[in-house]
Design a protein around this motif. Structure first.
Motif, mmCIF file in Angstrom:
data_model
loop_
_atom_site.group_PDB
_atom_site.id
_atom_site.type_symbol
_atom_site.label_atom_id
_atom_site.label_comp_id
_atom_site.label_asym_id
_atom_site.label_seq_id
_atom_site.Cartn_x
_atom_site.Cartn_y
_atom_site.Cartn_z
ATOM 1 N N VAL A 186 11.149 -1.862 12.680
ATOM 2 C CA VAL A 186 10.881 -0.425 12.532
ATOM 3 C C VAL A 186 10.744 -0.093 11.035
ATOM 4 C CG1 VAL A 186 11.779 1.904 12.941
ATOM 5 C CG2 VAL A 186 12.122 0.117 14.668
ATOM 6 N N CYS A 187 11.703 -0.568 10.246
ATOM 7 C CA CYS A 187 11.659 -0.345 8.792
ATOM 8 C C CYS A 187 10.411 -0.968 8.177
ATOM 9 C CB CYS A 187 12.900 -0.929 8.127
ATOM 10 S SG CYS A 187 14.420 -0.114 8.622
ATOM 11 N N ALA A 188 10.061 -2.169 8.653
ATOM 12 C CA ALA A 188 8.890 -2.859 8.101
ATOM 13 C C ALA A 188 7.620 -2.062 8.371
ATOM 14 C CB ALA A 188 8.775 -4.264 8.685
ATOM 15 N N GLY A 189 7.611 -1.272 9.465
ATOM 16 C CA GLY A 189 6.469 -0.397 9.737
ATOM 17 C C GLY A 189 6.298 0.621 8.618
ATOM 18 N N ILE A 190 7.410 1.173 8.164
ATOM 19 C CA ILE A 190 7.355 2.120 7.033
ATOM 20 C C ILE A 190 6.808 1.388 5.803
ATOM 21 C CG2 ILE A 190 8.669 3.721 5.589
ATOM 22 C CD1 ILE A 190 10.806 3.833 7.803
ATOM 23 N N GLY A 191 7.314 0.166 5.589
ATOM 24 C CA GLY A 191 6.888 -0.625 4.434
ATOM 25 C C GLY A 191 5.386 -0.904 4.437
ATOM 26 N N ARG A 192 4.841 -1.227 5.614
ATOM 27 C CA ARG A 192 3.392 -1.482 5.709
ATOM 28 C C ARG A 192 2.594 -0.253 5.291
ATOM 29 N NH1 ARG A 192 1.398 -3.808 11.344
ATOM 30 N NH2 ARG A 192 -0.533 -4.193 10.173
ATOM 31 N N GLY A 193 3.074 0.904 5.728
ATOM 32 C CA GLY A 193 2.390 2.148 5.352
ATOM 33 C C GLY A 193 2.493 2.388 3.856
ATOM 34 N N GLN A 194 3.678 2.118 3.297
ATOM 35 C CA GLN A 194 3.907 2.333 1.865
ATOM 36 C C GLN A 194 3.054 1.410 0.999
ATOM 37 O OE1 GLN A 194 7.212 4.281 0.201
ATOM 38 N NE2 GLN A 194 5.703 5.431 1.398
ATOM 39 N N MET A 195 2.736 0.223 1.520
ATOM 40 C CA MET A 195 1.909 -0.708 0.733
ATOM 41 C C MET A 195 0.503 -0.150 0.503
ATOM 42 S SD MET A 195 3.718 -3.040 -0.406
ATOM 43 C CE MET A 195 2.593 -4.291 -1.056
ATOM 44 N N LYS A 196 0.106 0.827 1.326
ATOM 45 C CA LYS A 196 -1.207 1.438 1.132
ATOM 46 C C LYS A 196 -1.206 2.417 -0.046
ATOM 47 C CE LYS A 196 -2.804 0.810 5.853
ATOM 48 N NZ LYS A 196 -3.784 -0.290 5.619
ATOM 49 N N VAL A 197 0.001 2.840 -0.464
ATOM 50 C CA VAL A 197 0.072 3.802 -1.574
ATOM 51 C C VAL A 197 0.837 3.262 -2.787
ATOM 52 C CG1 VAL A 197 -0.262 5.888 -0.199
ATOM 53 C CG2 VAL A 197 2.043 4.945 -0.437
ATOM 54 N N VAL A 198 1.298 2.015 -2.708
ATOM 55 C CA VAL A 198 2.148 1.505 -3.795
ATOM 56 C C VAL A 198 1.434 1.574 -5.151
ATOM 57 C CG1 VAL A 198 1.575 -0.947 -3.357
ATOM 58 C CG2 VAL A 198 3.669 -0.360 -4.581
ATOM 59 N N ASN A 199 0.149 1.256 -5.173
ATOM 60 C CA ASN A 199 -0.553 1.284 -6.462
ATOM 61 C C ASN A 199 -0.732 2.717 -6.981
ATOM 62 O OD1 ASN A 199 -0.769 -1.514 -6.911
ATOM 63 N ND2 ASN A 199 -2.460 -1.625 -5.437
ATOM 64 N N ASP A 200 -0.894 3.666 -6.052
ATOM 65 C CA ASP A 200 -0.950 5.085 -6.455
ATOM 66 C C ASP A 200 0.403 5.519 -7.025
ATOM 67 O OD1 ASP A 200 -3.453 5.056 -5.347
ATOM 68 O OD2 ASP A 200 -2.857 6.027 -3.471
ATOM 69 N N HIS A 201 1.479 5.073 -6.360
ATOM 70 C CA HIS A 201 2.819 5.425 -6.854
ATOM 71 C C HIS A 201 2.997 4.915 -8.291
ATOM 72 C CE1 HIS A 201 5.167 6.127 -2.824
ATOM 73 N NE2 HIS A 201 4.040 6.797 -2.875
ATOM 74 N N ILE A 202 2.665 3.643 -8.498
ATOM 75 C CA ILE A 202 2.851 3.043 -9.826
ATOM 76 C C ILE A 202 2.017 3.800 -10.866
ATOM 77 C CG2 ILE A 202 2.488 0.963 -11.224
ATOM 78 C CD1 ILE A 202 3.125 -0.659 -8.628
ATOM 79 N N ALA A 203 0.768 4.097 -10.512
ATOM 80 C CA ALA A 203 -0.112 4.830 -11.444
ATOM 81 C C ALA A 203 0.498 6.194 -11.772
ATOM 82 C CB ALA A 203 -1.504 4.993 -10.840
ATOM 83 N N HIS A 204 1.090 6.836 -10.765
ATOM 84 C CA HIS A 204 1.663 8.162 -11.005
ATOM 85 C C HIS A 204 2.890 8.075 -11.928
ATOM 86 C CE1 HIS A 204 2.218 12.430 -10.181
ATOM 87 N NE2 HIS A 204 3.508 12.172 -10.272
ATOM 88 N N HIS A 205 3.734 7.068 -11.696
ATOM 89 C CA HIS A 205 4.913 6.892 -12.560
ATOM 90 C C HIS A 205 4.475 6.673 -14.013
ATOM 91 C CE1 HIS A 205 8.527 6.486 -9.835
ATOM 92 N NE2 HIS A 205 7.549 6.481 -8.951
ATOM 93 N N LYS A 206 3.408 5.891 -14.212
ATOM 94 C CA LYS A 206 2.914 5.640 -15.582
ATOM 95 C C LYS A 206 2.352 6.918 -16.200
ATOM 96 C CE LYS A 206 1.697 0.781 -14.944
ATOM 97 N NZ LYS A 206 0.569 -0.182 -14.911
ATOM 98 N N HIS A 207 1.686 7.702 -15.368
ATOM 99 C CA HIS A 207 1.106 8.964 -15.835
ATOM 100 C C HIS A 207 2.213 9.913 -16.308
ATOM 101 C CE1 HIS A 207 -1.299 12.623 -15.854
ATOM 102 N NE2 HIS A 207 -0.366 13.172 -15.102
#
Ligand SMILES: *Cc1c(COP(=O)(O)O)cnc(C)c1O
Length: 432
Positions: free
Chosen positions: A258-279
């Protein structure tokens, strides 16, 4: 005007498309509501793709992807624990660990009956000082006649450690490195993701990390055999019989499907998250550059450093006066900072012998009044009562940083307007 919402340090942030719920629903629809299954396997594949990606630093060199394996676990803390076991850490062994960190870097050493030996930080990255590391190795060998069993550097707030120097020393002495990249998911050094340099690399998907599975973690391994061994320990260490047969002590540390399902979804936005943190970091750097006495923690100019800036850390010069400073530490705190879940022991004293300066505490309280969550940096582990008497090799840098340091909000929910408001609030807090 509508009431301002609290700006938290770093909040879980789901994809706008709702990928997380789609994969979680899949787990229910297929009745894979167990600590293994298709989401776990797919999340591991996604993570492998993520960590194996190498960004070339030189244009004329073709970079081959790495071939690391990833094992998903129930927590980052579990990942540290199993990595140490796989490095052969046993009761009575010593493990060298960065002092300036969250407790999950060092606690698993004590779970094993081994002893943490704390290593201080250098001022550039705030992480494990390679010079102190080598000094510690030499001195431990001289004092105990035995090599430390592992080395645990930590990517504090996502900042890469001096991994080239640390690996050179570790290799020279033949000591395995467990990279605690729990806060450094997607941070890179020399084009490679943190966690891929050492024998093992720890990731965390707790609720406030770069991505979340609500709670969870993973271990990056160098080979399929290593990954297999971790998986074996994570699933109660069973031998192949028609009944439960055990030749080693195992753990129940595998990730839920169940948790891994959340993780799979998050992998679609991980690069956006990182870019936002850098911004957000870049904006803090720009807006704070002329504020006297306040310094944002930047990465070294060396182009090999590529931090994810999970949290933005700043320091406040001791001579800066903050509104309400005269009241700092006058009251016993009723809850823990960080809105920590669970139970927190009540205390009867408002102070300890090692704490942030009064102006730093006053700034925290002032910001809270502005609905901004600022938090002290991690208190060095060698200053924690629970580790009293543990050996430490330090120049005092992490203790100095702890006294002047604060973490500022940086998650995907933090807007440009928020950063401006936070910086204006800091300026307002300064009396002179
Ligand atoms: C969060 C964290 C961990 C542990 O991760 P959990 O998933 O919370 O168990 C380990 N080390 C550091 C430095 C962390 O910040």
């Amino acid at each position: 005007m509508s009431e301002r919402k609290t700006i938290y340090l770093c909040l879980a942030h789901m994809s706008e498309e709702g990928w997380e719920q789609k994969y979680v629903k899949e787990a229910f629809d297929t009745n894979w509501v167990v600590p293994m299954g298709p989401n776990v396997n797919a999340f591991e594949k996604d993570l492998e793709e993520f960590v194996n990606d190498v960004r070339c630093q030189k244009e004329d060199v073709r970079c081959e992807p790495l071939d690391r394996k990833v094992v998903c676990l129930s927590a980052g803390t579990a990942a540290v624990h199993l990595a140490l076991i796989a490095c052969g850490v046993k009761a009575g062994d010593e493990v060298l660990v960065q002092s300036y960190t969250f407790c999950a870097s060092s606690h698993p050493i004590t779970y094993l009956g081994a002893k943490p030996v704390f290593v201080g930080s250098e001022g550039e990255t705030w992480n494990m000082d390679p010079v102190l590391l080598e000094e510690a190795i030499k001195d431990r060998i001289a004092k105990t006649g035995k090599k430390p069993a592992a080395i645990v550097p930590v990517a504090l707030y996502g900042m890469p450690y001096k991994i080239d120097e640390i690996m050179e020393i570790a290799d020279r002495y033949g000591i395995p490195v467990v990279e605690d990249a729990a806060e450094g998911m997607g941070s890179r050094f020399d084009g490679k993701v943190l966690g891929t340099f050492g024998k093992y690399g720890v990731l965390s998907f707790n609720g406030n990390k770069m991505i979340t599975t609500s709670g969870g973690g993973a271990l990056i391994c160098r080979s399929a055999e290593d990954a297999n061994e971790i998986m074996w320990y994570a699933t109660q260490a069973r031998d192949a019989y028609p009944y439960y047969q055990h030749t080693a002590i195992g753990y129940n540390y595998r990730m839920s499907n169940v948790c891994a399902g959340i993780g799979r979804g998050q992998m679609k936005v991980v690069n956006d998250h990182i870019a936002h943190h850098k911004h957000v970091q870049a904006l803090y750097e720009e807006l704070l550059k002329d504020v006297k006495g306040v310094h944002i923690h930047k990465q070294p100019a060396d182009p090999r450093y590529d931090a994810n800036f999970w949290l933005c850390a700043a320091t406040l010069d001791p001579e800066v006066r903050i509104q309400g400073q005269e009241n700092a530490y006058k009251e016993v705190i009723k809850t823990a900072v960080g809105g920590a879940a669970g139970v927190i022991h009540q205390v009867d004293s408002a102070t300890t012998d090692c704490q942030p300066n009064e102006n730093v505490e006053a700034l925290r309280v002032f910001m809270l009044g502005k609905k901004i969550e600022a938090r002290p940096t991690w208190k060095p582990m060698h200053k924690q009562p629970v580790y009293a008497g543990a050996p430490v090799y330090t120049n005092g840098i992490e203790e100095k940083l702890f006294k002047v340091g604060s973490c500022l909000p940086a998650g995907p929910y933090v807007t440009d307007e928020d950063v401006r408001y936070i910086v204006e609030s800091i300026k307002e807090a300064i009396v002179g």
